[in-house]
Design a protein around this motif. Structure first.
Motif, PDB file in Angstrom:
ATOM      1  N   ASN A 185       0.806  -1.245   0.056  1.00 47.93           N
ATOM      2  CA  ASN A 185      -0.146   0.078  -0.013  1.00 47.93           C
ATOM      3  C   ASN A 185       0.545   1.239  -0.254  1.00 47.93           C
ATOM      4  O   ASN A 185      -0.014   2.238   0.379  1.00 47.93           O
ATOM      5  CB  ASN A 185      -1.118  -0.183   1.239  1.00 47.93           C
ATOM      6  CG  ASN A 185      -0.321  -0.259   2.370  1.00 47.93           C
ATOM      7  OD1 ASN A 185       0.662  -0.059   2.656  1.00 47.93           O
ATOM      8  ND2 ASN A 185      -1.436  -0.194   3.714  1.00 47.93           N
ATOM      9  N   MET A 186       2.345   1.378   0.067  1.00 50.47           N
ATOM     10  CA  MET A 186       2.980   2.333  -0.330  1.00 50.47           C
ATOM     11  C   MET A 186       3.798   2.165  -1.531  1.00 50.47           C
ATOM     12  O   MET A 186       4.029   3.139  -1.643  1.00 50.47           O
ATOM     13  CB  MET A 186       4.182   2.222   0.631  1.00 50.47           C
ATOM     14  CG  MET A 186       3.455   2.919   2.435  1.00 50.47           C
ATOM     15  SD  MET A 186       2.914   4.268   2.696  1.00 50.47           S
ATOM     16  CE  MET A 186       4.375   5.086   2.488  1.00 50.47           C
ATOM     17  N   SER A 187       3.306   1.494  -2.614  1.00 43.03           N
ATOM     18  CA  SER A 187       4.502   1.000  -3.405  1.00 43.03           C
ATOM     19  C   SER A 187       3.691   0.407  -4.552  1.00 43.03           C
ATOM     20  O   SER A 187       3.182   0.997  -5.864  1.00 43.03           O
ATOM     21  CB  SER A 187       5.880   0.717  -3.065  1.00 43.03           C
ATOM     22  OG  SER A 187       6.828   0.281  -3.877  1.00 43.03           O
ATOM     23  N   ASP A 188       3.094  -0.639  -4.730  1.00 45.87           N
ATOM     24  CA  ASP A 188       3.126  -1.844  -5.452  1.00 45.87           C
ATOM     25  C   ASP A 188       1.630  -1.037  -6.417  1.00 45.87           C
ATOM     26  O   ASP A 188       1.251  -0.941  -7.179  1.00 45.87           O
ATOM     27  CB  ASP A 188       2.898  -3.117  -5.701  1.00 45.87           C
ATOM     28  CG  ASP A 188       4.260  -3.525  -5.071  1.00 45.87           C
ATOM     29  OD1 ASP A 188       4.783  -2.613  -4.797  1.00 45.87           O
ATOM     30  OD2 ASP A 188       3.403  -4.760  -4.399  1.00 45.87           O
ATOM     31  N   VAL A 189       0.716  -1.468  -4.888  1.00 43.29           N
ATOM     32  CA  VAL A 189      -0.582  -0.656  -5.762  1.00 43.29           C
ATOM     33  C   VAL A 189      -0.389   0.933  -6.687  1.00 43.29           C
ATOM     34  O   VAL A 189      -1.322   1.137  -7.273  1.00 43.29           O
ATOM     35  CB  VAL A 189      -1.634  -0.049  -4.743  1.00 43.29           C
ATOM     36  CG1 VAL A 189      -1.077   0.561  -3.401  1.00 43.29           C
ATOM     37  CG2 VAL A 189      -3.201  -0.002  -5.288  1.00 43.29           C
ATOM     38  N   PHE A 190       0.406   1.717  -6.355  1.00 40.14           N
ATOM     39  CA  PHE A 190       0.674   3.484  -6.695  1.00 40.14           C
ATOM     40  C   PHE A 190       1.337   2.950  -8.188  1.00 40.14           C
ATOM     41  O   PHE A 190       0.535   3.472  -9.096  1.00 40.14           O
ATOM     42  CB  PHE A 190       1.730   3.993  -6.442  1.00 40.14           C
ATOM     43  CG  PHE A 190       0.935   4.606  -5.192  1.00 40.14           C
ATOM     44  CD1 PHE A 190       0.940   6.059  -4.994  1.00 40.14           C
ATOM     45  CD2 PHE A 190       1.340   4.052  -3.936  1.00 40.14           C
ATOM     46  CE1 PHE A 190       0.199   6.235  -4.339  1.00 40.14           C
ATOM     47  CE2 PHE A 190       0.345   4.597  -2.355  1.00 40.14           C
ATOM     48  CZ  PHE A 190      -0.041   5.530  -3.143  1.00 40.14           C
ATOM     49  N   PHE A 191       1.781   1.375  -8.222  1.00 42.43           N
ATOM     50  CA  PHE A 191       2.412   1.525 -10.220  1.00 42.43           C
ATOM     51  C   PHE A 191       1.356   0.727 -10.813  1.00 42.43           C
ATOM     52  O   PHE A 191       1.331   1.182 -11.495  1.00 42.43           O
ATOM     53  CB  PHE A 191       3.065   0.120  -9.902  1.00 42.43           C
ATOM     54  CG  PHE A 191       4.701   0.838  -9.772  1.00 42.43           C
ATOM     55  CD1 PHE A 191       5.173   1.146  -8.422  1.00 42.43           C
ATOM     56  CD2 PHE A 191       6.071   0.931 -10.715  1.00 42.43           C
ATOM     57  CE1 PHE A 191       6.267   1.768  -7.984  1.00 42.43           C
ATOM     58  CE2 PHE A 191       7.072   1.490 -10.459  1.00 42.43           C
ATOM     59  CZ  PHE A 191       7.183   1.426  -8.957  1.00 42.43           C
ATOM     60  N   GLU A 192       0.150  -0.208 -10.542  1.00 41.73           N
ATOM     61  CA  GLU A 192      -0.523  -0.028 -10.846  1.00 41.73           C
ATOM     62  C   GLU A 192      -1.634   0.906 -11.611  1.00 41.73           C
ATOM     63  O   GLU A 192      -2.095   1.633 -11.798  1.00 41.73           O
ATOM     64  CB  GLU A 192      -1.832  -1.503 -10.447  1.00 41.73           C
ATOM     65  CG  GLU A 192      -0.906  -2.253  -9.927  1.00 41.73           C
ATOM     66  CD  GLU A 192      -1.363  -3.413  -8.079  1.00 41.73           C
ATOM     67  OE1 GLU A 192      -2.775  -3.073  -8.105  1.00 41.73           O
ATOM     68  OE2 GLU A 192      -0.851  -4.093  -8.048  1.00 41.73           O
ATOM     69  N   GLN A 193      -1.702   1.639 -10.043  1.00 45.67           N
ATOM     70  CA  GLN A 193      -2.806   2.669 -10.522  1.00 45.67           C
ATOM     71  C   GLN A 193      -2.593   4.316 -11.377  1.00 45.67           C
ATOM     72  O   GLN A 193      -2.793   5.169 -12.033  1.00 45.67           O
ATOM     73  CB  GLN A 193      -3.734   3.619  -9.444  1.00 45.67           C
ATOM     74  CG  GLN A 193      -4.426   2.343  -8.974  1.00 45.67           C
ATOM     75  CD  GLN A 193      -5.102   3.601  -7.306  1.00 45.67           C
ATOM     76  OE1 GLN A 193      -4.901   4.558  -6.766  1.00 45.67           O
ATOM     77  NE2 GLN A 193      -6.033   2.457  -6.853  1.00 45.67           N
ATOM     78  N   LEU A 194      -1.845   3.922 -11.147  1.00 48.56           N
ATOM     79  CA  LEU A 194      -0.546   5.337 -11.701  1.00 48.56           C
ATOM     80  C   LEU A 194      -0.068   4.730 -13.628  1.00 48.56           C
ATOM     81  O   LEU A 194      -0.009   5.198 -14.079  1.00 48.56           O
ATOM     82  CB  LEU A 194       0.355   5.588 -11.549  1.00 48.56           C
ATOM     83  CG  LEU A 194       0.833   6.122 -10.162  1.00 48.56           C
ATOM     84  CD1 LEU A 194       1.887   7.043  -9.378  1.00 48.56           C
ATOM     85  CD2 LEU A 194      -0.164   7.696 -10.137  1.00 48.56           C
ATOM     86  N   GLN A 195      -0.352   3.171 -13.347  1.00 43.61           N
ATOM     87  CA  GLN A 195       0.370   2.246 -15.264  1.00 43.61           C
ATOM     88  C   GLN A 195       1.586   3.028 -14.881  1.00 43.61           C
ATOM     89  O   GLN A 195       1.802   3.283 -16.440  1.00 43.61           O
ATOM     90  CB  GLN A 195      -0.698   3.497 -16.345  1.00 43.61           C
ATOM     91  CG  GLN A 195      -1.849   2.560 -15.432  1.00 43.61           C
ATOM     92  CD  GLN A 195      -2.820   3.981 -16.664  1.00 43.61           C
ATOM     93  OE1 GLN A 195      -2.196   5.121 -16.913  1.00 43.61           O
ATOM     94  NE2 GLN A 195      -4.412   3.258 -16.645  1.00 43.61           N
ATOM     95  N   LEU A 196       1.892   2.464 -14.415  1.00 42.40           N
ATOM     96  CA  LEU A 196       3.674   2.789 -14.321  1.00 42.40           C
ATOM     97  C   LEU A 196       4.209   1.585 -14.805  1.00 42.40           C
ATOM     98  O   LEU A 196       4.253   0.175 -14.655  1.00 42.40           O
ATOM     99  CB  LEU A 196       4.265   2.643 -13.323  1.00 42.40           C
ATOM    100  CG  LEU A 196       4.716   5.036 -13.203  1.00 42.40           C
ATOM    101  CD1 LEU A 196       5.252   4.798 -11.046  1.00 42.40           C
ATOM    102  CD2 LEU A 196       5.949   5.041 -13.566  1.00 42.40           C
ATOM    103  N   PRO A 197       5.737   1.586 -15.716  1.00 45.43           N
ATOM    104  CA  PRO A 197       5.844   0.720 -16.004  1.00 45.43           C
ATOM    105  C   PRO A 197       6.959  -0.564 -14.947  1.00 45.43           C
ATOM    106  O   PRO A 197       6.852  -0.043 -13.713  1.00 45.43           O
ATOM    107  CB  PRO A 197       6.547   0.334 -16.817  1.00 45.43           C
ATOM    108  CG  PRO A 197       6.726   1.782 -16.587  1.00 45.43           C
ATOM    109  CD  PRO A 197       5.476   3.307 -16.427  1.00 45.43           C
ATOM    110  N   ARG A 198       6.315  -1.860 -14.772  1.00 43.63           N
ATOM    111  CA  ARG A 198       7.692  -2.523 -13.732  1.00 43.63           C
ATOM    112  C   ARG A 198       8.363  -1.637 -14.002  1.00 43.63           C
ATOM    113  O   ARG A 198       9.146  -2.401 -14.946  1.00 43.63           O
ATOM    114  CB  ARG A 198       6.460  -4.082 -13.593  1.00 43.63           C
ATOM    115  CG  ARG A 198       6.169  -4.585 -13.645  1.00 43.63           C
ATOM    116  CD  ARG A 198       5.688  -6.566 -13.819  1.00 43.63           C
ATOM    117  NE  ARG A 198       6.611  -7.127 -13.360  1.00 43.63           N
ATOM    118  CZ  ARG A 198       6.593  -7.549 -12.038  1.00 43.63           C
ATOM    119  NH1 ARG A 198       5.126  -7.323 -11.160  1.00 43.63           N
ATOM    120  NH2 ARG A 198       7.396  -7.920 -11.552  1.00 43.63           N
ATOM    121  N   PRO A 199       9.051  -2.058 -12.531  1.00 40.84           N
ATOM    122  CA  PRO A 199      10.595  -1.500 -12.158  1.00 40.84           C
ATOM    123  C   PRO A 199      11.914  -2.669 -13.278  1.00 40.84           C
ATOM    124  O   PRO A 199      11.048  -3.488 -12.878  1.00 40.84           O
ATOM    125  CB  PRO A 199      11.020  -0.978 -11.285  1.00 40.84           C
ATOM    126  CG  PRO A 199       9.738  -0.823 -10.701  1.00 40.84           C
ATOM    127  CD  PRO A 199       8.565  -1.643 -10.788  1.00 40.84           C
TER     128      PRO A 199
END
Ligand code: UD1
Length: 351
Positions: free
Chosen positions: A43-57
């Motif tokens: 809830n501090m990291s992964d969910v932001f990647f999903e919602q912001l549609q950031l590519p996986r690191p």
């Protein structure tokens, strides 16, 4: 050109998304995304990647938590190996967290050019770890992207040549503009119709138990008149149990995903915070913001926006809150270039 972006903590993710997107698909450019792992909970990291549609690191350095020195040093050691192996032409760092300064320092010694997004902000308070991170990162960066004119002025005063400085606007607001409509349609956690929204995580407020006790007592008093919705940062969660305060008066929540938090901000009667980014988001949204700090590195949110800085003066907090909930608040304006296109401007300059 190979551009390598470094992110590590929650506030970096919404800043990096528009830059990655702006650069994506440009001829002759490829990008690598490195996550230091400074923030690691879902809830501090992964969910932001999903919602912001950031590519996986492409890489996660998994440094985790530690003291200021240990965390910064660990990022440097692990990131140095990445830079030596991946040989980027340029490294982009974001904001003011430990991951920002650690990556910039590694690059400066390896003679890799560094671009700093959100350069030039100053609280002039060196007791804040973030202020040290800002000062040092800006001194060793080759390109400095500022969100507002005060940033340019601070940098010039510190001896940075004008040619390196580019006023591009606010990348965090790019993300807000892109996702506001989606946030309107997401179901935020169940909260009362009318509420004030609280966030607290600065060491000066939460690591000092006496200060935290005073703030929570004032918030509890406020909670008798209006619901207080309070998503709790992990740093703050560790301290709450150590206080002799009945927390049942608050609507305590876990840290929220981006869209849910944006939805809650949008509908709040007022926001009480010590965050930097939230001062900017409330200014864009026109929501009254009361900042529980002695200073702000974002003075434009006070001069033009809806923010007031009340420090630890709980009487001022209560006075301002009364004004906010009764609709007597300054109107505020959106600062120049906070228009959703900062990421594209940065990408144009990088190209
Ligand atoms: C960091 C940034 C701050 C930023 C904030 C946003 C620095 C110096 N500070 O502060 O500028 O506003 O992130 O959140 O870089 N923890 C977890 N799970 C996590 C991450 C942290 O439980 O995913 C806990 C750890 O136990 C740690 C504490 O939270 O001790 C603080 O985390 P840390 O990364 O050290 O700093 P923040 O307070 O989050």
């Amino acid at each position: 050109m190979h551009i390598l972006h470094v992110v590590g903590a929650r506030p970096n993710f919404m800043k990096a998304a528009p830059v990655l997107c702006g650069v994506h698909g440009r001829n002759g450019t490829r990008q690598t995304l490195v996550h230091t792992g400074q923030h690691y909970d879902n809830n501090m990291s992964d969910v932001f990647f999903e919602q912001l549609q950031l590519p996986r690191p492409d890489l996660n350095l998994a440094v985790g938590s530690g003291s200021q020195a240990r965390q910064t040093a660990e990022i440097m050691v692990r990131f140095e190996a990445v830079v030596l192996e991946r040989k980027p032409d340029l490294v982009v760092v974001y904001g003011d967290v430990n991951s920002t300064v650690a990556a910039a320092l590694v690059c400066s010694k390896l003679m890799i050019p560094v671009a700093h997004v959100e350069a030039g902000l100053r609280s002039f308070d060196r007791a804040m770890p973030e202020e040290i991170n800002r000062l040092l990162t800006d001194q060793i960066s080759d390109l400095l992207f500022t969100p507002s004119q005060d940033g340019d002025e601070n940098l010039v005063r510190e001896g940075i040549v004008k040619q390196k400085i580019h006023l591009v606007g606010n990348v965090m607001i790019d993300t807000l503009i892109r996702l506001l409509e989606k946030a309107e349609h997401c179901a935020p956690p169940h909260v009362p119709e009318r509420y004030v929204l609280v966030t607290l995580h600065r060491p000066s407020n939460v690591d000092d138990l006496e200060a935290l006790q005073l703030i929570l007592e004032a918030l509890a008093e406020i909670g008798r008149d209006v619901a207080v919705v309070f998503p709790v940062h992990p740093r703050t969660r560790q301290r709450l149990g150590q206080l002799g305060i009945d927390l049942r008066i608050f609507h305590l929540l876990e840290p929220l995903p981006y869209l849910e938090f944006l939805a809650l901000q949008r509908r709040a009667s007022a926001v009480i915070t010590d965050s930097g980014g939230i001062q900017e988001e409330t200014t864009y949204l026109g929501i009254p913001c009361i900042t529980l700090r002695e200073n702000t590195e974002r003075p434009i949110t006070v001069a033009l926006g809806t923010n007031v800085v009340v420090g630890r003066d709980m009487t001022r907090l209560r006075d301002h809150l009364n004004r906010a909930v009764s609709g007597q608040w300054k109107r505020g304006r959106v600062p120049p270039l906070w228009d959703g296109h900062a990421g594209r401007r940065i990408a144009n300059i990088l190209s």
